[in-house]
Design an enzyme around this catalytic site. Structure first.
Site, PDB file in Angstrom:
ATOM      1  N   HIS A 179       8.723  10.030  -9.979  1.00 21.98           N
ATOM      2  CA  HIS A 179       8.854  11.274  -9.233  1.00 21.98           C
ATOM      3  C   HIS A 179       9.025  12.494 -10.143  1.00 21.98           C
ATOM      4  CE1 HIS A 179      13.428  10.183  -8.912  1.00 21.98           C
ATOM      5  NE2 HIS A 179      13.101  10.579 -10.116  1.00 21.98           N
ATOM      6  N   HIS A 180       8.678  12.359 -11.408  1.00 28.84           N
ATOM      7  CA  HIS A 180       8.755  13.498 -12.324  1.00 28.84           C
ATOM      8  C   HIS A 180       7.354  13.824 -12.840  1.00 28.84           C
ATOM      9  CE1 HIS A 180      13.034  13.630 -12.136  1.00 28.84           C
ATOM     10  NE2 HIS A 180      13.209  12.458 -12.706  1.00 28.84           N
ATOM     11  N   ALA A 181       6.459  14.158 -11.926  1.00 27.99           N
ATOM     12  CA  ALA A 181       5.103  14.521 -12.345  1.00 27.99           C
ATOM     13  C   ALA A 181       5.148  15.728 -13.278  1.00 27.99           C
ATOM     14  CB  ALA A 181       4.260  14.842 -11.116  1.00 27.99           C
ATOM     15  N   CYS A 182       4.318  15.710 -14.305  1.00 26.28           N
ATOM     16  CA  CYS A 182       4.351  16.788 -15.299  1.00 26.28           C
ATOM     17  C   CYS A 182       2.998  16.872 -16.013  1.00 26.28           C
ATOM     18  CB  CYS A 182       5.468  16.560 -16.307  1.00 26.28           C
ATOM     19  SG  CYS A 182       5.273  15.075 -17.315  1.00 26.28           S
TER      20      CYS A 182
END
Length: 259
Positions: A179-182
């Protein structure tokens, strides 16, 4: 794992939002922030390299009381309502899986085409293999550490019936998440066709627009994204304030006194 005794550490704690409904939150506020709510989510944690050829640690494993099987509807009630469980959470950092964010049109409010591409790229296979190995490693630690396994009744997720590499691979494919798209609007030099912003956080080809968030990284900088974001925000603040000074801009608000 199900444990043979219930924890007393979480008694009365519901991890709620108001003191009226959560006695632990009220105690935390009135007793000098000394209870469970001042601790991290794990009793222990360790990091290591999944492959010694890597120049960084890419695995993080942490264990703590409670039943946590991922962020899904009702996860909070599951975590706080189960006092006889122990969960080990596995993180694969510096992942090889790649998705995309694409424009659907020229208007700023046009809906974006966002695809995490989870499980669809060749790099994801490597990520899954590494996580499967960590699941087996974690099981081995539990099985061979008396101070831990003496409290265990059984593993309930994924459970003893998920035992072979193929079964574990399928389990990780079905239950792995991130859940930490970057890294979707990369910072780079103007000659780089994949770069979106320059080193002053300015978007190429667009006046008066800067991007300051985790999308500007070319690659994931480490295990967790929060600290790098703080550092980047401080740098961006200095950059923007310095630019404002060269333009003779003045604040249009009156700072208020603190409490």
């Amino acid at each position: 794992w199900t444990t043979n005794q219930s924890y007393v550490l979480e008694n009365g704690c519901i991890f709620g939002y108001t003191e009226a409904t959560d006695p632990c939150l009220k105690a935390w506020d009135t007793d000098g922030h000394t209870n469970l709510y001042s601790s991290g989510p794990a009793i222990y944690a360790h990091s290591y390299q999944s492959n010694t050829s890597l120049p960084y640690r890419d695995m993080w494993s942490m264990g703590g009381p409670g039943s946590f099987t991922g962020y899904r509807p009702g996860w909070g009630a599951q975590l706080t309502g189960t006092h006889n469980a122990w969960t080990d959470t596995i993180l694969k950092a510096h992942t090889d899986s790649r998705g995309w964010v694409k424009l659907n049109g020229p208007h700023p409010q046009d809906t974006l085409n966002i695809n995490k591409n989870l499980g669809q790229t060749p790099g994801f296979d490597n990520d899954v293999e590494v996580v499967v190995n960590e699941v087996k490693r974690t099981r081995g630690i539990m099985a061979n550490t008396t101070s831990m396994n003496e409290w265990v009744v059984e593993e309930f997720w994924p459970g003893k019936d998920v035992a072979t590499d193929d079964q574990l691979t399928q389990f990780v494919y079905q239950n792995g998440w991130g859940h930490h798209a970057c890294c979707t609007s990369k910072m780079g030099v103007s000659t780089d066709p994949t770069a979106v912003i320059n080193n002053n956080f300015q978007v190429y080809g667009v006046d008066n627009l800067r991007v300051v968030d985790n999308s500007v990284w070319a690659n994931i900088p480490g295990m967790f994204v929060t600290t790098p974001i703080y550092i980047m925000a401080e740098k961006a603040s200095d950059t923007i304030m310095a630019f404002a000074a060269t333009q003779g801009w003045k604040p249009t608000y009156a700072p208020t006194a603190g409490p």
